[in-house]
Design an enzyme around this catalytic site. Structure first.
Site, PDB file in Angstrom:
ATOM      1  N   THR A   1       0.851  -1.189   0.000  1.00 55.16           N
ATOM      2  CA  THR A   1       0.000   0.000   0.000  1.00 55.16           C
ATOM      3  C   THR A   1       0.886   1.237   0.000  1.00 55.16           C
ATOM      4  OG1 THR A   1      -1.787   1.186   1.152  1.00 55.16           O
ATOM      5  CG2 THR A   1      -0.202   0.011   2.526  1.00 55.16           C
TER       6      THR A   1
ATOM      7  N   HIS B   1       2.586 -11.708  14.122  1.00 51.71           N
ATOM      8  CA  HIS B   1       3.635 -12.286  14.964  1.00 51.71           C
ATOM      9  C   HIS B   1       3.356 -13.744  15.315  1.00 51.71           C
ATOM     10  CE1 HIS B   1       7.214 -12.089  17.130  1.00 51.71           C
ATOM     11  NE2 HIS B   1       6.857 -11.428  18.217  1.00 51.71           N
TER      12      HIS B   1
END
Length: 398
Positions: free
Chosen positions: A317, A369
């Site tokens: 993006t 994560h």
């Protein structure tokens, strides 16, 4: 009489919301002419006519939902009789009209609203679809009969204090696409263990290369050599080296993708959409730029197909086109990585013991994560930085 049904618009989409009808009952249409807008959680699409004929009856109105395969209108095949014209009328002198977005213009034509009646809130006074809807609500309000109060709380009152008439609130309903975007962003925050790491890239080499080769590139390929193709190439190379960023969690398994479908966020008429560049590793710089230009144009005109918005393995993006210097991009589940590009700004940096001014860009990598550790995330982002700062490596894949 033939039925107009909701077509399949993607493997995971079973229901759509009916947007604006682009033709009214009794109106003629040509084959492939758009009849109605269908709103999904990915984008707003136009449903074309399967043949030439007349729209006889609308079964699903704007704002209602319909399942894939459900009939939403009845069509009559063949040319319809022309409607009788009123006796010769003196032609009206054309007057300048405010600029209006295509969806707004269609709605005004459908409801018999003149552009000068609507106050545009878009850039430069451009009339948006929401402006027309607000005008219609205001126009109908005085004649609407009293109804029981709805179960949901009413919007904030726009009534201003008598001593401060400028303090007015305006409540505008969220568009269906904006509601879907909000739901998906909230889902991303609630269902992933998202962290973000940052770095910066010296864009001097890319800028010099674009300056040297940009004109010849555009003449040969018919498209500008932008920054995005360099980043797509760099991301693909980094994903090959750090496959944890090109994966997803599926049930109790980590699925590593051995192909590279890169989503590129582009601005649509009602929000950000993310069309996917399939097999980006097999495309040239020119092919990548052509895909991006095509996506951007069709996003503005609502011509993107649902399958083009599905199944990416990683997303890029670019907040820099809006002037953002830094940000924390949100993941696009089930993907586990997204790269944020930002505005290029000249800043003093140290080079060989000297302070010099260089065009710098902050980079941000958000990652899940749960399957990506900090080491892999930092290594990935450093690799993207190295490749962008040395674009010749992208050509030689070293």
């Amino acid at each position: 009489m033939q039925e107009l049904k909701v077509p399949s618009v993607g493997e995971s989409i079973v229901e759509v919301e009916i947007g604006a009808w682009l033709k009214g009952e009794g109106e003629r249409f040509a084959q492939d002419e758009p009849l109605v807008e269908l709103i999904t959680d990915k984008a707003t699409l136009e449903l074309p006519a399967p043949f030439s004929g007349t729209l006889k009856q609308i079964l699903k109105k704007t704002g209602e939902t319909a399942r894939v395969g459900e009939t939403i209108a009845l069509l009559e095949e063949g040319a319809a009789e022309a409607r009788p014209q009123a006796p010769a009328e003196a032609p009206k002198e054309a007057s300048p009209e405010p600029l209006a977005m295509p969806a707004a213009l269609r709605l005004m034509q459908e409801k018999g609203v003149a552009p000068e009646e609507v106050r545009g809130t878009g850039l430069g006074g451009r009339i948006l679809k929401e402006d027309v809807e607000r005008h219609l609500r205001e126009r109908e309000a005085p004649s609407r009969p009293a109804e029981p109060a709805p179960p949901s709380p009413p919007p904030p009152s726009p009534q201003a204090p008598a001593d401060k008439p400028w303090r007015v609130d305006e409540a505008v309903p969220m568009t269906p696409l904006r509601r879907r975007i909000a739901e998906r962003l909230l889902q991303a925050r609630q269902t992933t263990a998202m962290l973000t790491t940052f770095n910066e890239a010296d864009m001097s080499a890319v800028i010099a290369l674009r300056k040297e080769l940009g004109e010849a590139f555009q003449k040969k390929h018919g498209v500008k050599l932008g920054f995005m193709s360099f980043f797509v190439k760099a991301v693909v190379q980094a994903l090959k080296e750090i496959p944890e960023l090109n994966a997803e969690i599926r049930d109790n398994h980590i699925v590593y993708h051995r192909y590279y479908d890169i989503g590129v966020a582009v601005g649509g008429g009602e929000g950000l959409v993310v069309p996917v560049i399939r097999d980006a590793d097999r495309l040239s710089f020119a092919e990548i730029e052509q895909r991006i230009a095509d996506f951007a144009e069709r996003a503005r005109t609502k011509k993107l197909r649902p399958e083009e918005l599905m199944g990416g393995t990683f997303t890029i993006t670019n907040g820099g086109v809006y002037g953002s210097l830094n940000s924390t991009p949100l993941l696009n589940p089930p993907q586990v990585g997204i790269l944020g590009m930002h505005a290029i700004q000249e800043r003093p940096v140290a080079r060989d013991g000297q302070v010099v001014v260089r065009p710098m860009m902050y980079l941000a990598l958000s990652y899940d994560h749960r399957i990506v550790d900090g080491r892999e995330a930092v290594t990935f982002l450093r690799r993207v930085k190295e490749l962008v700062e040395n674009p010749v490596r992208l050509l030689l894949e070293v």
